[in-house]
Design a protein around this motif. Sequence first.
Motif, mmCIF file in Angstrom:
data_model
loop_
_atom_site.group_PDB
_atom_site.id
_atom_site.type_symbol
_atom_site.label_atom_id
_atom_site.label_comp_id
_atom_site.label_asym_id
_atom_site.label_seq_id
_atom_site.Cartn_x
_atom_site.Cartn_y
_atom_site.Cartn_z
ATOM 1 N N LEU A 104 19.624 -13.103 -3.656
ATOM 2 C CA LEU A 104 19.454 -12.166 -2.545
ATOM 3 C C LEU A 104 20.611 -12.253 -1.554
ATOM 4 C CD1 LEU A 104 15.674 -12.842 -1.717
ATOM 5 C CD2 LEU A 104 16.637 -11.194 -3.335
ATOM 6 N N ALA A 105 21.663 -12.999 -1.909
ATOM 7 C CA ALA A 105 22.723 -13.308 -0.948
ATOM 8 C C ALA A 105 23.366 -12.070 -0.336
ATOM 9 C CB ALA A 105 23.791 -14.178 -1.620
ATOM 10 N N ASP A 106 23.522 -11.003 -1.133
ATOM 11 C CA ASP A 106 24.209 -9.823 -0.591
ATOM 12 C C ASP A 106 23.335 -9.024 0.365
ATOM 13 O OD1 ASP A 106 22.482 -8.933 -2.546
ATOM 14 O OD2 ASP A 106 23.861 -7.454 -3.394
ATOM 15 N N ARG A 107 22.064 -9.385 0.466
ATOM 16 C CA ARG A 107 21.181 -8.709 1.427
ATOM 17 C C ARG A 107 21.121 -9.440 2.767
ATOM 18 N NH1 ARG A 107 15.670 -7.642 -2.059
ATOM 19 N NH2 ARG A 107 16.613 -8.063 -4.103
ATOM 20 N N VAL A 108 21.667 -10.645 2.830
ATOM 21 C CA VAL A 108 21.603 -11.443 4.051
ATOM 22 C C VAL A 108 22.812 -11.130 4.925
ATOM 23 C CG1 VAL A 108 21.522 -13.767 5.001
ATOM 24 C CG2 VAL A 108 20.352 -13.264 2.841
ATOM 25 N N HIS A 109 22.549 -10.714 6.164
ATOM 26 C CA HIS A 109 23.613 -10.298 7.073
ATOM 27 C C HIS A 109 23.526 -11.055 8.391
ATOM 28 C CE1 HIS A 109 24.267 -6.867 4.365
ATOM 29 N NE2 HIS A 109 22.948 -6.730 4.372
ATOM 30 N N VAL A 110 24.673 -11.338 8.970
ATOM 31 C CA VAL A 110 24.722 -11.951 10.300
ATOM 32 C C VAL A 110 24.730 -10.830 11.336
ATOM 33 C CG1 VAL A 110 26.037 -13.377 11.901
ATOM 34 C CG2 VAL A 110 25.936 -13.989 9.484
ATOM 35 N N VAL A 111 23.692 -10.776 12.136
ATOM 36 C CA VAL A 111 23.598 -9.820 13.244
ATOM 37 C C VAL A 111 23.351 -10.662 14.487
ATOM 38 C CG1 VAL A 111 22.430 -7.802 14.182
ATOM 39 C CG2 VAL A 111 22.661 -8.064 11.700
ATOM 40 N N ARG A 112 24.422 -10.964 15.182
ATOM 41 C CA ARG A 112 24.342 -11.885 16.310
ATOM 42 C C ARG A 112 23.607 -11.272 17.492
ATOM 43 N NH1 ARG A 112 27.271 -16.510 16.514
ATOM 44 N NH2 ARG A 112 28.601 -16.947 14.703
ATOM 45 N N ASN A 113 23.188 -12.141 18.397
ATOM 46 C CA ASN A 113 22.724 -11.672 19.693
ATOM 47 C C ASN A 113 23.957 -11.263 20.504
ATOM 48 O OD1 ASN A 113 19.825 -11.995 19.560
ATOM 49 N ND2 ASN A 113 20.196 -14.201 19.505
ATOM 50 N N GLY A 114 23.771 -10.819 21.704
ATOM 51 C CA GLY A 114 24.906 -10.390 22.518
ATOM 52 C C GLY A 114 24.536 -10.371 23.980
ATOM 53 N N GLU B 272 0.807 -1.231 0.000
ATOM 54 C CA GLU B 272 0.000 0.000 0.000
ATOM 55 C C GLU B 272 0.834 1.272 0.000
ATOM 56 O OE1 GLU B 272 -3.133 0.205 2.817
ATOM 57 O OE2 GLU B 272 -4.048 -1.679 2.177
ATOM 58 N N HIS B 273 2.034 1.223 0.626
ATOM 59 C CA HIS B 273 2.792 2.466 0.788
ATOM 60 C C HIS B 273 4.255 2.363 0.394
ATOM 61 C CE1 HIS B 273 -0.599 4.407 2.785
ATOM 62 N NE2 HIS B 273 -0.763 3.298 3.471
ATOM 63 N N LYS B 274 4.707 1.190 -0.055
ATOM 64 C CA LYS B 274 6.088 0.998 -0.500
ATOM 65 C C LYS B 274 7.115 1.471 0.532
ATOM 66 C CE LYS B 274 5.394 -1.083 -4.421
ATOM 67 N NZ LYS B 274 3.978 -1.456 -4.158
ATOM 68 N N VAL B 275 6.870 1.143 1.794
ATOM 69 C CA VAL B 275 7.833 1.474 2.845
ATOM 70 C C VAL B 275 8.946 0.418 2.837
ATOM 71 C CG1 VAL B 275 8.205 1.729 5.335
ATOM 72 C CG2 VAL B 275 6.099 2.588 4.283
ATOM 73 N N PRO B 276 10.205 0.802 2.666
ATOM 74 C CA PRO B 276 11.304 -0.168 2.679
ATOM 75 C C PRO B 276 11.336 -0.929 4.001
ATOM 76 C CG PRO B 276 12.064 1.985 1.934
ATOM 77 C CD PRO B 276 10.686 2.189 2.481
ATOM 78 N N TYR B 277 11.740 -2.196 3.943
ATOM 79 C CA TYR B 277 11.709 -2.979 5.175
ATOM 80 C C TYR B 277 12.884 -3.939 5.257
ATOM 81 C CZ TYR B 277 9.525 -6.497 2.084
ATOM 82 O OH TYR B 277 9.249 -7.374 1.062
ATOM 83 N N VAL B 278 13.233 -4.296 6.492
ATOM 84 C CA VAL B 278 14.242 -5.300 6.787
ATOM 85 C C VAL B 278 13.580 -6.385 7.627
ATOM 86 C CG1 VAL B 278 15.032 -4.016 8.813
ATOM 87 C CG2 VAL B 278 16.485 -5.777 7.850
ATOM 88 N N ILE B 279 13.947 -7.640 7.363
ATOM 89 C CA ILE B 279 13.419 -8.759 8.133
ATOM 90 C C ILE B 279 14.500 -9.242 9.095
ATOM 91 C CG2 ILE B 279 12.430 -11.078 8.063
ATOM 92 C CD1 ILE B 279 10.694 -8.938 6.740
ATOM 93 N N VAL C 63 8.047 -12.093 0.352
ATOM 94 C CA VAL C 63 8.449 -10.999 1.232
ATOM 95 C C VAL C 63 9.956 -10.741 1.152
ATOM 96 C CG1 VAL C 63 8.487 -10.191 3.622
ATOM 97 C CG2 VAL C 63 6.493 -11.431 2.771
ATOM 98 N N LEU C 64 10.758 -11.793 1.091
ATOM 99 C CA LEU C 64 12.204 -11.595 1.028
ATOM 100 C C LEU C 64 12.625 -10.922 -0.272
ATOM 101 C CD1 LEU C 64 13.842 -14.735 2.652
ATOM 102 C CD2 LEU C 64 13.067 -12.613 3.697
ATOM 103 N N GLU C 65 11.870 -11.128 -1.336
ATOM 104 C CA GLU C 65 12.217 -10.575 -2.648
ATOM 105 C C GLU C 65 12.377 -9.061 -2.594
ATOM 106 O OE1 GLU C 65 13.476 -11.223 -6.372
ATOM 107 O OE2 GLU C 65 12.646 -12.837 -5.129
ATOM 108 N N GLN C 66 11.560 -8.386 -1.800
ATOM 109 C CA GLN C 66 11.593 -6.922 -1.744
ATOM 110 C C GLN C 66 12.304 -6.375 -0.516
ATOM 111 O OE1 GLN C 66 10.711 -5.190 -4.256
ATOM 112 N NE2 GLN C 66 9.642 -6.759 -5.425
ATOM 113 N N ALA C 67 12.765 -7.243 0.394
ATOM 114 C CA ALA C 67 13.440 -6.766 1.616
ATOM 115 C C ALA C 67 14.775 -6.117 1.265
ATOM 116 C CB ALA C 67 13.672 -7.933 2.573
ATOM 117 N N ILE C 68 15.094 -5.024 1.918
ATOM 118 C CA ILE C 68 16.390 -4.379 1.663
ATOM 119 C C ILE C 68 17.503 -5.071 2.444
ATOM 120 C CG2 ILE C 68 15.308 -2.155 1.162
ATOM 121 C CD1 ILE C 68 16.310 -1.190 3.909
ATOM 122 N N ALA C 69 17.136 -5.824 3.473
ATOM 123 C CA ALA C 69 18.127 -6.572 4.241
ATOM 124 C C ALA C 69 17.420 -7.683 5.003
ATOM 125 C CB ALA C 69 18.883 -5.662 5.212
#
Length: 474
Positions: A232-242, A170-177, A207-213
């Motif tokens: 989509l490999a370059d959009r997948v990032h490791v963000v560990r817990n801590g 509806e609003h084309k808001v960029p998103y990260v999963i 959903v992953l097709e349009q995710a920016i990250a």
Amino acid sequence: MKKAFASLPWTRPRGGERPHVIYLAIGFPPAAKSCAYRMRETANQFCALGWDVTVITICDEAWEREYGLDHTLSESVDPRVNVVKLPLIRQDLETDIRAFSESRALNPGGWISELRKREQKVFPEPVFGGWRFALEKAIVKVHRDHPADLLVTSCAPYVNLAATWKLWEEHKVPYVIDFRDGWSVDVIGGGEAFARESVSGRWESRVLEQAIAVWCVNDPIAGFYRDRYPHLADRVHVVRNGYDEDSLPAISGRAPDPAAGLTFGYLGSVNFPPDFLDAVLTGWRIARAEDPLLARSRFEVRGHIGAGPMREANRHMDLLKAAAPDNVTFGGPVPKSSLAATYGSWDALVLMLVGGRFVTSGKVYEFMATGLPIVSAHDVDHDASNVLAGHPLWTGAVGLEPQRLALSFIEAGRMAVKATEADRAEARTLARRFARPAVLAPAVRHLAELVRPGTGTPGAAVQPATASTGDSRP
């Protein structure tokens, strides 16, 4: 990376307005959930960059019915964060039989079965699928009231993806999963949880097709998604817990007293099979029989056991009560404000984890950072082993055979007695790279720069207006 997404409306110039992120984070404080720590830090990091932050979660009553509340978790949430709490509650956890329908009262098993079917007709996820339309309505309303530059969606529940897609459509808001553990990967059994051609698979792919990250908590999960969606490999990032620094005891704190015996501790949700717990308790029993130091020692289990009507009323509790003669005690959950004191009262830690190479668990970082000896009770091929590699006070991963675990208990006892403050400081130094701000700050800055270039540096965004904080309910 920007070149690969030239067709997507990433940047949304809005004059001098402050950038705004909607954070779909079911499990946000004060929910007594392990994900609450990651969610709190993510929201705080956006605030530190000068962004407006609106969190969408569910009402406190829902958490009271499930895992409970820890209001001390909310004390460190930036006061500028606006929290919208939706009146969504799991019907299946209702314990007041006066609220039951006739069909539920007469056939509770059949009622649950029909409920699950209805939920999955709305969205392919049991338990939470029925929340889809309420989440979609809420997220669109928040955006209309305060237009968002970015949406960050934390999963689970995966029904959050439906609301994410609705806002995009509806609003084309960029998103990260923020997948954390992933959806289509079976983190416990390993491998694929469902095929790409399934209903769940089509939802995930869309959903992953349009995710920016896409964020994942460890390298094996990130690798799974890069293999599953190579384009989509370059959009997948490791963000560990801590871990949080205020959860740690002082290095020069309580000194072990071998004459009185040691205290071993486990802190975390008891969400593993009863047979798993039985193996650990059997290993403890064997260790006490074979080692005089452990014969004088105790094993304290703290955390959540079960949810809803099964909270502290299940097979796990039966096993813990039966282990009382072996000096095993259960002390219930630990509030966030008491974590440092709890760790400070223990001489060694027991890390009990299910799964294998796809599982890390947030607790491993906190355990490392305490500087205490660690007994690993998990599979040898487990991502926690990768994290703990090099830890000077780790007994190593030996699997779940009770006799091997007994040797680890005995070795941890010896480590606890012999360890110096320098040994503990070395362990903490190794863990420092996993301090939660060190993990999440760069990831949040990256997202900020993707959608609003120039807002990824503290102080670079438009200065704060009067903050809108508190609990909003639509």
